[in-house]
Design a protein around this motif. Structure first.
Motif, mmCIF file in Angstrom:
data_model
loop_
_atom_site.group_PDB
_atom_site.id
_atom_site.type_symbol
_atom_site.label_atom_id
_atom_site.label_comp_id
_atom_site.label_asym_id
_atom_site.label_seq_id
_atom_site.Cartn_x
_atom_site.Cartn_y
_atom_site.Cartn_z
ATOM 1 N N LYS A 249 0.836 -1.337 -0.034
ATOM 2 C CA LYS A 249 0.051 0.197 -0.120
ATOM 3 C C LYS A 249 0.929 1.362 0.032
ATOM 4 O O LYS A 249 2.195 1.288 -0.179
ATOM 5 C CB LYS A 249 -0.884 -0.198 1.249
ATOM 6 N N ASP A 257 4.577 -5.842 9.860
ATOM 7 C CA ASP A 257 3.567 -6.686 9.227
ATOM 8 C C ASP A 257 3.736 -8.219 9.664
ATOM 9 O O ASP A 257 3.020 -9.136 9.189
ATOM 10 C CB ASP A 257 3.670 -6.634 7.710
ATOM 11 N N CYS A 261 0.877 -11.994 9.590
ATOM 12 C CA CYS A 261 1.366 -12.848 8.813
ATOM 13 C C CYS A 261 1.906 -14.145 9.666
ATOM 14 O O CYS A 261 1.401 -15.267 9.382
ATOM 15 C CB CYS A 261 2.601 -12.599 8.075
ATOM 16 N N GLY A 373 -5.997 -15.960 2.348
ATOM 17 C CA GLY A 373 -5.088 -14.719 2.507
ATOM 18 C C GLY A 373 -6.270 -13.511 2.145
ATOM 19 O O GLY A 373 -6.106 -12.784 2.782
ATOM 20 N N ARG A 374 -6.826 -13.593 1.100
ATOM 21 C CA ARG A 374 -7.854 -12.510 0.669
ATOM 22 C C ARG A 374 -8.681 -12.369 1.665
ATOM 23 O O ARG A 374 -9.245 -11.491 2.106
ATOM 24 C CB ARG A 374 -8.406 -12.984 -0.470
ATOM 25 N N ALA A 377 -7.410 -10.678 4.694
ATOM 26 C CA ALA A 377 -7.247 -9.559 4.553
ATOM 27 C C ALA A 377 -8.375 -8.473 4.498
ATOM 28 O O ALA A 377 -8.598 -7.327 5.147
ATOM 29 C CB ALA A 377 -6.574 -8.924 3.548
ATOM 30 N N GLU A 388 -5.510 -1.713 9.435
ATOM 31 C CA GLU A 388 -5.408 -1.128 8.150
ATOM 32 C C GLU A 388 -3.991 -0.333 8.031
ATOM 33 O O GLU A 388 -3.558 0.185 6.901
ATOM 34 C CB GLU A 388 -6.677 -0.122 7.893
ATOM 35 N N PRO A 394 -4.155 -6.665 0.221
ATOM 36 C CA PRO A 394 -4.845 -8.012 0.006
ATOM 37 C C PRO A 394 -3.919 -9.126 -0.873
ATOM 38 O O PRO A 394 -3.924 -10.139 -0.434
ATOM 39 C CB PRO A 394 -6.143 -7.676 -0.503
ATOM 40 N N TYR A 397 -1.354 -10.476 1.158
ATOM 41 C CA TYR A 397 -1.898 -11.331 2.140
ATOM 42 C C TYR A 397 -2.079 -12.896 1.366
ATOM 43 O O TYR A 397 -1.997 -13.957 2.017
ATOM 44 C CB TYR A 397 -2.899 -11.113 2.955
#
Length: 614
Positions: A249, A257, A261, A373-374, A377, A388, A394, A397
């Protein structure tokens, strides 16, 4: 002139000159050259199988050339006489016939089919080319008709099988043959994904079972050759290429992060265990139905086709096209749609494998992990304050989830880490992937204990946890180690006669048998002499000094089982019998000789791992 003997089951397909065999066995460079040849063959096999399955899908579903089945929004109405959802059932019927033919042939040959992991773990890398080609054909039919299985199992089977036969033709040593089987598997995976490092570490972690300097050059060369050949024959990428800029992003990807994860890795571990358990439950359900095994793929195909109509064609086949869709940065599927697709794809995979379609969960686990992962996110911001603010987008992820789920299912955390690296070219994202796959692998190891392949071995009664070579331990049997020059003494021999025939200084252990030549125990000669009293008296019968009448060994026991028997009997030597019913004595084995042979084999294995000369 007497007829020539029939060739053995492991006879080489090609007779190699003696001098050439000697040069290959003695030269490390020759192994690298054979690995390069193996890599090229693996690349050709992958291209051929991939092309065959695509042609089969295009014919069954009336797809345009190059169109991926799982990328369709709906099944084409013109496919298979207007009933495209019957294509998996038709493929299941064809598969049933293939299984019938191959089962009859194996029954006549009395041999079992082994995959590369089992071959390297138990059989010193020896595989059958014919069986490998059977598996490849079954895999092509299964994937081509739309069953939710990947081609990677077929890729590695046929490439490793050819590599094994190539090594057998050169009469290679056990360690080198195992390495060559790893080279075939590395070439297949590298060709399938266009990722040489992924293929190499797939071989190290899953096929060879260890990484050493001695295996580095041949395995990497094979992976590079396989990848280059596949790219030359099929220039299109096997997997979507996600650019590093699309993964982040506005905020940079950083150490912050790591926490999400890590959580995603644990989620993937739990879902992967559920998937593996689900496959087993579906398989048990089909067996409980008492439906003939040859008809189960047809029923499974009907279920898969109906699921594709009720949900989406993305549940069909391995899922290459669908993975392209969901790894695209602009993918915008709703959370409900993602959750439904996740459940449907998992069900399709479990039904496919549980009903008897041939294939594995490699690519299905990648696709399922991307969906997880989607979903992660999308759902995390609802329950995680400040989520956020993390820098991973996304699609990032999705890549992390893809690797973590596959590491939990297939095994090989470094394999999946390198797949993410070669796929994205992003070192920051790869570092996050490494965190996730470590968490996922460790969680599965501590809670479940198996990958999908080793779980299947466990269900068959095998105790294989990896491709580490344990076959030498099973082949080092009591029958190979025992002394055969044993002359048992009848149990009714008078003790004075026995003592005169076996004075002190003669062999210290004598096996005794009853009147039916059945094992009756072991007499320790020094102990028998010590029982003679000062006045010359002695026990009236030899049976009074016979020991261990109920403790014995069998010739097919492994060295490990023999050691356990010695400990249980508290004896330094045991008789070897031909069976528990006949109890005929065929040899004698001592604990000291057993431990010596075991130590020698351990040292030989250590030298092989280190690449030292035998």
């Amino acid at each position: 002139m007497s007829p020539s003997p029939a060739p053995s089951a492991t006879a080489p397909l090609v007779q190699v000159p003696v001098r050439l065999r000697a040069w290959v066995r003695a030269n490390e460079v020759a192994l690298v050259l054979l690995a390069a040849i193996t890599g090229c063959i693996g690349g050709l096999a992958v291209a051929a199988m991939s092309g065959a399955t695509q042609l089969l899908r295009e014919w069954l579903y009336r797809l345009p050339p190059g169109q991926r089945l799982s990328s369709l929004e709906r099944l084409p109405a013109e496919g298979l006489l207007g009933l495209p959802f019957l294509a998996p059932a038709l493929g299941g019927a064809v598969l049933g016939l293939i299984l019938l033919v191959s089962a009859r042939r194996r029954r006549r040959g009395r041999r079992s089919m082994v995959d590369p992991i089992e071959a390297n773990a138990l059989h010193g890398g020896r595989m059958s080319v014919r069986d490998s080609l059977d598996v490849a054909a079954q895999n092509v039919v299964s994937n081509g008709c739309g069953a939710s299985v990947g081609l990677e199992a077929g890729y590695t089977q046929v490439a490793a099988g050819i590599a094994s036969r190539l090594g057998i033709a050169f009469e290679m040593r056990r360690s080198d043959l195992r390495t060559l089987v790893g080279c075939g598997s590395a070439a297949a995976i590298a060709a399938a994904f266009g990722s040489p490092l992924t293929g190499a570490f797939y071989a190290f972690e899953l096929i060879i079972g260890t990484y050493t300097i001695a295996t580095l050059a041949p395995v990497v060369v094979a992976a590079l050759c396989g990848s280059l050949v596949a790219r030359a024959l099929a220039p299109q990428a096997a997997l979507v290429d996600v650019g590093a800029l699309a993964l982040a992003k506005n905020a940079p990807v950083g150490a912050g992060d790591t926490l999400p994860c890590l959580a995603l890795g644990l989620v993937c571990a739990g879902l992967a265990v559920l998937l593996m358990r689900g496959v087993t439950l579906v398989e048990q359900g089909f067996r409980a139905s008492r439906l003939p095994a040859l008809l189960r793929p047809t029923l499974g195909g009907l279920c898969i086709g109906g699921l594709a109509v009720a949900t989406t064609p993305q549940v069909l086949s391995a899922g290459h096209g669908a993975l392209h869709v969901h790894l695209a940065p602009e993918a915008a599927a709703g959370l409900g749609a993602l959750a439904g697709l996740l459940a449907a794809k998992a069900a399709a995979s479990a039904i496919s494998i549980g009903s008897g379609f041939r294939g594995g969960l490699f690519f299905a686990s990648l696709f399922l992990g991307a969906l997880v992962g989607r979903l992660f996110a999308g759902l995390a911001p609802m329950v995680w304050p400040g989520f956020e603010s993390f820098g991973l987008a996304p699609v990032g992820y999705a890549v992390v989830g893809m690797s973590a789920f596959a590491a939990a299912t297939v095994g090989g955390p470094l394999t999946m880490t390198f797949l993410a690296l070669e796929m994205t070219g992003s070192f920051p994202v790869t570092a996050l992937v490494l965190v996730s796959v470590i968490a996922s692998s460790l969680a599965v190891r501590k809670t479940f204990g198996y990958s999908f392949a080793t779980w299947r071995f466990h269900l068959r009664g095998e105790s294989i946890r990896s491709a580490h070579d344990v076959g030498w331990m099973r082949s080092l049997t009591v029958g190979r180690m025992m002394r055969k020059d044993i002359r048992p003494v009848p149990l009714d021999t008078p003790l004075p006669t026995f003592l005169r025939a076996h004075p002190l200084g003669s062999p210290s252990r004598v096996v005794v048998v009853d009147e039916h030549d059945r094992y009756a125990g072991i007499v320790l000669v020094p102990e028998a002499h010590a029982l003679v009293g000062e006045d010359g008296g002695s026990p009236p019968r030899l049976a009074d000094v016979a020991r261990y009448p109920g403790a014995f060994l069998l010739p097919d026991m492994s060295v490990k089982q023999a050691a356990e028997a010695f400990d249980e009997a508290e004896s330094e030597a045991l008789a070897v019998l031909d069976g528990t019913e006949s109890r005929r004595v065929i040899g004698l084995l001592t604990e000291s000789h057993t431990l010596k042979r075991y130590s020698e084999e351990l040292d030989r294995q250590r030298r092989a791992v280190l690449g030292e000369a035998a």
